[in-house]
Design a protein around this motif. Structure first.
Motif, short mmCIF file in Angstrom:
data_model
loop_
_atom_site.label_atom_id
_atom_site.label_comp_id
_atom_site.label_asym_id
_atom_site.label_seq_id
_atom_site.Cartn_x
_atom_site.Cartn_y
_atom_site.Cartn_z
N ALA A 289 2.48 7.44 6.86
CA ALA A 289 3.70 8.25 6.87
C ALA A 289 4.77 7.62 7.76
N LEU A 290 4.34 6.99 8.85
CA LEU A 290 5.27 6.36 9.77
C LEU A 290 5.82 5.04 9.22
N TYR A 291 4.93 4.21 8.68
CA TYR A 291 5.29 2.83 8.37
C TYR A 291 5.25 2.46 6.89
N GLY A 292 4.54 3.25 6.08
CA GLY A 292 4.23 2.83 4.72
C GLY A 292 5.44 2.54 3.86
N GLU A 293 6.39 3.46 3.79
CA GLU A 293 7.54 3.28 2.91
C GLU A 293 8.34 2.04 3.29
N ALA A 294 8.60 1.89 4.59
CA ALA A 294 9.38 0.73 5.03
C ALA A 294 8.63 -0.57 4.78
N LEU A 295 7.33 -0.58 5.09
CA LEU A 295 6.55 -1.80 4.92
C LEU A 295 6.52 -2.23 3.46
N ASN A 296 6.22 -1.31 2.57
CA ASN A 296 6.10 -1.68 1.16
C ASN A 296 7.44 -2.02 0.54
N SER A 297 8.50 -1.42 1.06
CA SER A 297 9.84 -1.79 0.58
C SER A 297 10.15 -3.24 0.93
N HIS A 298 9.84 -3.64 2.14
CA HIS A 298 10.09 -5.02 2.56
C HIS A 298 9.13 -5.98 1.86
N ARG A 299 7.89 -5.57 1.63
CA ARG A 299 6.97 -6.43 0.89
C ARG A 299 7.47 -6.67 -0.52
N ALA A 300 7.95 -5.62 -1.16
CA ALA A 300 8.47 -5.77 -2.53
C ALA A 300 9.66 -6.73 -2.57
N ALA A 301 10.47 -6.67 -1.51
CA ALA A 301 11.67 -7.52 -1.47
C ALA A 301 11.32 -9.00 -1.39
N ILE A 302 10.13 -9.34 -0.89
CA ILE A 302 9.73 -10.75 -0.80
C ILE A 302 8.62 -11.08 -1.79
N GLY A 303 8.42 -10.18 -2.78
CA GLY A 303 7.51 -10.46 -3.87
C GLY A 303 6.05 -10.21 -3.60
N LEU A 304 5.74 -9.34 -2.62
CA LEU A 304 4.35 -9.02 -2.31
C LEU A 304 4.00 -7.63 -2.83
N PRO A 305 2.75 -7.43 -3.27
CA PRO A 305 2.34 -6.11 -3.76
C PRO A 305 2.22 -5.12 -2.61
N PRO A 306 2.24 -3.81 -2.91
CA PRO A 306 2.15 -2.80 -1.85
C PRO A 306 0.75 -2.74 -1.24
N VAL A 307 0.67 -2.21 -0.02
CA VAL A 307 -0.61 -1.93 0.61
C VAL A 307 -0.77 -0.42 0.70
N ASP A 308 -2.01 0.07 0.55
CA ASP A 308 -2.21 1.52 0.54
C ASP A 308 -2.75 2.06 1.86
N ASN A 309 -3.10 1.17 2.79
CA ASN A 309 -3.59 1.60 4.10
C ASN A 309 -2.99 0.66 5.14
N VAL A 310 -1.84 1.07 5.70
CA VAL A 310 -1.11 0.19 6.61
C VAL A 310 -1.94 -0.13 7.85
N ARG A 311 -2.60 0.86 8.41
CA ARG A 311 -3.36 0.66 9.64
C ARG A 311 -4.43 -0.41 9.47
N ASP A 312 -5.26 -0.25 8.46
CA ASP A 312 -6.35 -1.20 8.25
C ASP A 312 -5.83 -2.57 7.84
N HIS A 313 -4.71 -2.59 7.12
CA HIS A 313 -4.07 -3.85 6.76
C HIS A 313 -3.61 -4.60 8.00
N VAL A 314 -3.03 -3.89 8.96
CA VAL A 314 -2.57 -4.52 10.20
C VAL A 314 -3.74 -5.03 11.03
#
Length: 411
Positions: A165-190
């Protein structure tokens, strides 16, 4: 070999990276540190001769206010930091072989490393925020878990949802902008599969703390050979060892009368006082000659000369006091600090104060434990077990990681 180290947080998040950077440089690496542009940190990096790449807003502007940051503040800061990491690190990490991240949930760092095709490592200074079947998660902004929920697996799943909820929308928006697929669990991804723990095993043992495969390197300590100010030296020489009081960056959490309470409690034991102003800008309560106020000072030189250290329980201050053999009174405020306090009490090298608002009576009682001869003897014994090779272990491991062949991945 080129390495970029990144953090956003208080001095306890920045100084260890500077220590690691210095050791990496000694081993021949080209290293930069991305950190918030607070004056304290700019001066720290300049003193160490390590290049600073400013990252995000100053920490002081966020935390050194009359009230602690609110949930609204957190939800505003999170996407701002994600954007800052993508914008700053994409340029700073160009041509690097490894990118290490720590500090406040560094969402965005692994993603830049992924895009650039370089190695990524997540490191932490305690295991407080790492998923564990043995412990529930700490408090985080967002929808709280039900009060009657006791299953740690469920609680950690809900913690991941709060991070999303804190980071997901912003993170996936920036990932999409550089051609990366979304992540569904930001914490574990980090965190990745194998986070590094930069804490001393005697003070924060990793075994049984988390479900992840942690690599414990030992604490990252920046050697400090600065002399103490002449006026402080004169004060120390003028009488018995004083008690040090300091709460670092805990400006928003520190009680208004904490200086008066501390000084009165210490005087009740017949001791003198060294008061660190810190971000709360603490000051002396009168002009008696048994108290001395200091700004930023070399704790490595000061702590071996004090009778006890009263502090908030940050990882850096706790480790420095333990290395010095100085008994401690920990008055924890937030996050991992209660765990550090409990460990100090468990080791018998000090006392854990209950709650962050001490009274003269409660702090005096804690000082009775810390100032006891058996506590000092135990503190001296434990001091001899504290490792001093943490930056060497981490630097050699990071350089080895950076040189590995194959696709980039979390260490």
């Amino acid at each position: 070999m080129r390495v970029l180290l990144s953090t956003w947080g208080s001095r306890g998040d920045v100084e260890p990276l500077v220590g690691l950077a210095v050791r990496l440089r000694e081993l021949g690496a080209d290293v930069q540190v991305c950190a918030p542009p607070d004056d304290d940190f700019v001066a720290l990096l300049a003193r160490a001769g390590v290049p600073l790449v400013p990252l995000g807003p100053t920490v002081h502007s966020v935390v050194a206010n009359p009230k602690p940051p609110s949930a609204k503040d957190a939800f505003r800061l999170a996407p701002e930091l994600v954007a800052a990491r993508f914008n700053t690190l994409t340029t700073a990490a160009e041509g690097c072989d490894a990118l290490l991240a720590t500090g406040l949930m560094p969402a965005g760092v692994r993603d830049v490393a992924e895009k650039l095709g370089i190695r990524y490592v997540f490191a932490c200074f305690h295991t407080f925020g790492l998923p564990s079947q043995h412990f529930p998660p700490g408090v985080r902004p967002g929808t709280p878990s039900p009060e009657d929920e006791t299953d740690n697996r469920v609680l950690w799943k809900q913690d991941a949802e709060r991070v999303n909820a804190l980071y997901g929308e912003a993170l996936n928006s920036h990932r999409a902008a550089i051609g990366l697929p979304p992540v569904d669990n930001v914490r574990d991804h980090v965190f990745g599969d194998q986070p590094w723990l930069a804490a001393d095993p005697a003070l924060w043992p990793a075994e049984g703390e988390t479900d992840l495969d942690v690599v414990q390197t030992g604490a990252w300590i920046l050697p400090d050979d600065r002399p103490l100010p002449a006026e402080l030296e004169a004060f120390l020489d003028a009488g018995e060892p004083p008690v040090y009081v300091g709460f670092g960056s805990m400006a928003a959490y520190t009680a208004k009368d904490i200086a008066q309470v501390s000084i009165e409690a210490i005087r009740a034991h017949g001791r003198r006082v060294v008061l660190a102003r810190g971000w709360a800008d603490l000051d002396l309560i009168d002009d008696q000659d048994d108290c001395f106020a200091v700004g930023e000072v070399n704790q490595q030189a000061l702590f071996p000369r004090v009778a006890a250290v009263v502090h908030h329980g940050g990882a850096g201050t706790t480790t420095t006091a333990a290395r010095a053999g100085a008994p401690q009174v920990v008055v924890p405020h937030i996050a991992d600090q209660p765990r550090w306090a409990a460990r100090i009490a468990e080791l018998g090298i000090g006392a854990a104060h209950e709650g962050r608002t001490p009274t003269v009576e409660s702090l005096s009682a804690a000082l009775t434990t810390a100032l006891a001869p058996e506590t000092r003897a135990r503190a001296k014994t434990v001091a001899g077990t504290i490792r001093t090779d943490g930056t060497t272990v981490a630097a050699e491991l990071l350089l080895d990681t950076a040189s590995q062949k194959g696709p980039p991945m979390s260490a």
